[in-house]
Design a protein around this motif. Structure first.
Motif, PDB file in Angstrom:
ATOM      1  N   VAL A 110     -14.956   5.828  -1.906  1.00  0.00           N
ATOM      2  CA  VAL A 110     -14.038   6.975  -1.869  1.00  0.00           C
ATOM      3  C   VAL A 110     -14.674   8.125  -1.076  1.00  0.00           C
ATOM      4  CG1 VAL A 110     -12.815   8.699  -3.261  1.00  0.00           C
ATOM      5  CG2 VAL A 110     -12.940   6.332  -4.056  1.00  0.00           C
TER       6      VAL A 110
ATOM      7  N   SER B  58       0.860  -1.189   0.000  1.00  0.00           N
ATOM      8  CA  SER B  58       0.000   0.000   0.000  1.00  0.00           C
ATOM      9  C   SER B  58       0.897   1.241   0.000  1.00  0.00           C
ATOM     10  CB  SER B  58      -0.903  -0.014   1.231  1.00  0.00           C
ATOM     11  OG  SER B  58      -0.121  -0.135   2.395  1.00  0.00           O
TER      12      SER B  58
ATOM     13  N   ALA C  33      -7.028   8.808  -2.732  1.00  0.00           N
ATOM     14  CA  ALA C  33      -7.679   7.835  -3.621  1.00  0.00           C
ATOM     15  C   ALA C  33      -7.945   8.452  -4.998  1.00  0.00           C
ATOM     16  CB  ALA C  33      -8.975   7.349  -2.994  1.00  0.00           C
ATOM     17  N   SER C  34      -8.962   9.290  -5.089  1.00  0.00           N
ATOM     18  CA  SER C  34      -9.292   9.955  -6.353  1.00  0.00           C
ATOM     19  C   SER C  34     -10.402  10.953  -6.066  1.00  0.00           C
ATOM     20  CB  SER C  34      -9.764   8.945  -7.401  1.00  0.00           C
ATOM     21  OG  SER C  34     -10.971   8.352  -6.980  1.00  0.00           O
TER      22      SER C  34
ATOM     23  N   GLY D 280     -14.389   7.494   2.555  1.00  0.00           N
ATOM     24  CA  GLY D 280     -13.011   7.700   3.030  1.00  0.00           C
ATOM     25  C   GLY D 280     -12.689   9.173   3.201  1.00  0.00           C
TER      26      GLY D 280
ATOM     27  N   ALA E 284     -13.891   3.627   4.705  1.00  0.00           N
ATOM     28  CA  ALA E 284     -14.118   3.197   3.315  1.00  0.00           C
ATOM     29  C   ALA E 284     -14.847   1.850   3.305  1.00  0.00           C
ATOM     30  CB  ALA E 284     -12.784   3.112   2.574  1.00  0.00           C
TER      31      ALA E 284
ATOM     32  N   GLY F  33      -7.093  13.254  -4.178  1.00  0.00           N
ATOM     33  CA  GLY F  33      -6.103  12.251  -4.597  1.00  0.00           C
ATOM     34  C   GLY F  33      -4.701  12.517  -4.072  1.00  0.00           C
TER      35      GLY F  33
ATOM     36  N   ASN G   4       1.334  11.959  -0.816  1.00  0.00           N
ATOM     37  CA  ASN G   4       0.682  11.501   0.408  1.00  0.00           C
ATOM     38  C   ASN G   4       1.128  12.384   1.595  1.00  0.00           C
ATOM     39  OD1 ASN G   4      -0.595   9.853   2.319  1.00  0.00           O
ATOM     40  ND2 ASN G   4       1.053   8.334   2.313  1.00  0.00           N
TER      41      ASN G   4
ATOM     42  N   SER H 193      -3.104   8.069   3.224  1.00  0.00           N
ATOM     43  CA  SER H 193      -3.507   7.156   2.142  1.00  0.00           C
ATOM     44  C   SER H 193      -3.823   5.753   2.653  1.00  0.00           C
ATOM     45  CB  SER H 193      -2.402   7.069   1.092  1.00  0.00           C
ATOM     46  OG  SER H 193      -2.136   8.345   0.581  1.00  0.00           O
ATOM     47  N   SER H 194      -3.117   5.339   3.695  1.00  0.00           N
ATOM     48  CA  SER H 194      -3.369   3.996   4.230  1.00  0.00           C
ATOM     49  C   SER H 194      -3.682   4.063   5.726  1.00  0.00           C
ATOM     50  CB  SER H 194      -2.141   3.112   3.996  1.00  0.00           C
ATOM     51  OG  SER H 194      -1.789   3.132   2.632  1.00  0.00           O
TER      52      SER H 194
END
Lengths: 80, 415
Positions: free
Chosen positions: B286, B33, B254-255, B289, B72, B248, B58, B63-64
């Motif tokens: 998404v 990840s 993510a996006s 999240g 999510a 993102g 990031n 991000s993780s």
């Protein structure tokens, strides 16, 4: 009367160049050479119109017609 | 068959031209990840290697983040995987509107509309709100997505020299006769890491009755005292008419993206922006999240504060070691090498030492301005940064560039 090419060249250097690319001549490709991007042409067109009291139709203000100082002089003289 | 040998050769020759020019982009497969440490397969086919990542967007290390992943999962369980629709047919869930409201609250704006990406937001916003009677005046270093958006718009465009307020003022005077004038810039410039002078721009826009647009993709979440963005840092919250940003990068990574700002402008986008009208809604997973990301950031500034400390350490360390850096105080710290091959070799040597950072060169940056763009994260611990700094110094010594000026490096390696 000031030399038209000198006036245009001076404007181009002042408006579009920095210390890395200020060795522009009358024949330097401005648009195709990446010195003037197509977005920035509008300033040059308005400068010429104001300076020489002319109106350049959009159809004539092509990237080709604006590509060198020599070509720009030819274009301006057509509308004087 | 339409795909004749002639067509095939045409593309093969074009691709060879890209390769011969040294501009061929090769993806590197990551087997983990996104995090401060990642496992990278490079070259392709080799066993994945654990390296410290100093080139991700990031910025906040979210991000993780376990809480974001949990949110999510909950979104996936309660709202499903996809909506199979654009927003205005049957693609708007309650959580989409909830996110729009939360983004408005976070950025201090009147309203927000979500887009599949910030690229799409930038591609759609100008065409939706401007006509041929208007002018867009952009900084010469704005992001490629803004340039594409301006190309799609019928309004005229002009540019001003990067961050040159006197030049911008001249342009505002030159185009005083236009119906609408929009000044367009990035909050933080992604390649150089410098910050827009939004306070001066807002004053000029007020003086010349122009709208102010800023892309906050490399700012949202961490620039400014509470991470609201460049407008917070510059003390002009509420004075920016149009903000675009991405989810993102710092905001979960993510996006998705958005246009946020004046209510009527956002509504015009809802009615007319083509990437919004003709592209799928953001997936519920998404949205869920990002909602959690905004909660985390609204509760505490701990992560952006840690990023500030990390950035200061990193910038000071590189500077004291004798690297040529771009000025600034953002987590984007470009190490200037000027020569494209040197940037590529430097990057490879760093990888051998367990550090992942990519060389950037023309056409991504101007000719003769090749660099390693480093990006610091709140996910980095001090031991990551110390190890990365050691590696940079080792490689810098190998190429004998420490303490050298721009001119000296160019004399040694060319540009």
């Amino acid at each position: 009367m000031e030399d038209m090419k000198e006036v245009i060249l001076e404007y181009v250097i002042e408006e579009y160049c920095d210390e890395e690319n200020d060795d522009v001549t009358f024949e330097t490709p401005l648009i195709s050479g990446g010195i003037v991007d197509s977005f920035s042409m509008v300033s040059l067109k308005r400068f010429l119109e104001n300076k020489y009291k002319i109106s350049i139709p959009d159809a004539d203000a092509s990237p080709e017609a604006f590509d060198t100082v020599n070509k720009i002089e030819v274009l301006v003289k057509r509308f004087l | 068959m339409a795909y004749s040998n002639k067509i095939k050769e045409l593309y093969q020759n074009q691709l060879k031209g890209i390769q011969d020019a040294g501009l061929f982009k090769q993806e590197r497969f990551i087997h983990s990840s996104q995090d401060a440490e990642i496992e990278v397969e490079f070259p392709t086919g080799s066993a994945p290697k654990k390296v410290i990542n100093v080139c991700a967007n990031n910025y906040l290390g979210l991000s993780s983040h376990p809480e974001v992943i949990k949110a999510a999962h909950e979104g996936l369980d309660t709202r499903g995987y996809g909506m199979s629709s654009v927003r205005f047919i049957c693609g708007t869930q309650d959580i989409h509107r909830e996110l729009e409201n939360k983004v408005s609250e976070f950025l201090g704006t009147e309203d927000t509309i979500l887009f599949p990406s910030c690229m799409d937001a930038n591609a759609g916003v100008f065409e939706a709100i401007l006509t041929s009677e208007d002018i867009m005046i952009s900084d010469r270093l704005v992001h490629a997505s803004i340039i594409d958006g301006m190309r799609l718009c019928a309004a005229q465009h002009d540019t001003f020299k990067h961050s040159d307020m006197a030049h911008l003022e001249k342009k505002l005077q030159l185009h005083a006769d236009k119906r609408l004038k929009v000044v367009i810039n990035d909050g933080v410039y992604s390649m150089d890491g410098d910050t827009a002078k939004l306070d001066e721009m807002a004053a000029l826009c007020e003086k010349y009755d122009a709208l102010l647009f800023v892309d906050e993709s490399h700012s949202s979440g961490f620039i400014g005292k509470t991470g609201r963005g460049t407008h917070e840092k510059c003390g002009v919250m509420g004075k920016i008419d149009i903000i675009t940003t991405t989810f993102g990068k710092a905001l979960g990574g993510a996006s998705g993206g958005c246009v946020s700002g004046r209510k009527e402008i956002v509504e015009m986008c809802r009615q007319k922006a083509r990437p919004y009208l003709f592209s799928n809604t953001i997936a519920p997973v998404v949205v869920s999240g990002v909602l959690r990301v905004l909660d985390i950031l609204s509760q505490s500034t701990e992560r952006r504060d840690k990023l500030e400390v990390n950035t200061e350490f990193w910038r000071k360390g590189l500077s004291e070691a004798g690297f040529v850096l771009k000025d600034g105080d953002t987590p984007i710290v470009p190490v200037m090498l000027f020569n494209a091959k040197l940037a590529q070799d430097f990057s490879k040597d760093l990888f051998d030492l367990g550090i992942y950072a990519i060389g950037f060169f023309f056409p991504v940056v101007p000719q003769g301005a090749a660099r390693i763009r480093t990006q610091i994260s709140a996910g980095h611990e001090m031991h990551h940064l110390e190890k990365a700094l050691d590696a940079f110094i080792k490689v810098g010594k190998k190429y004998d560039i420490l303490g050298k000026t721009k001119q000296e490096i160019i004399e040694m390696y060319g540009n």
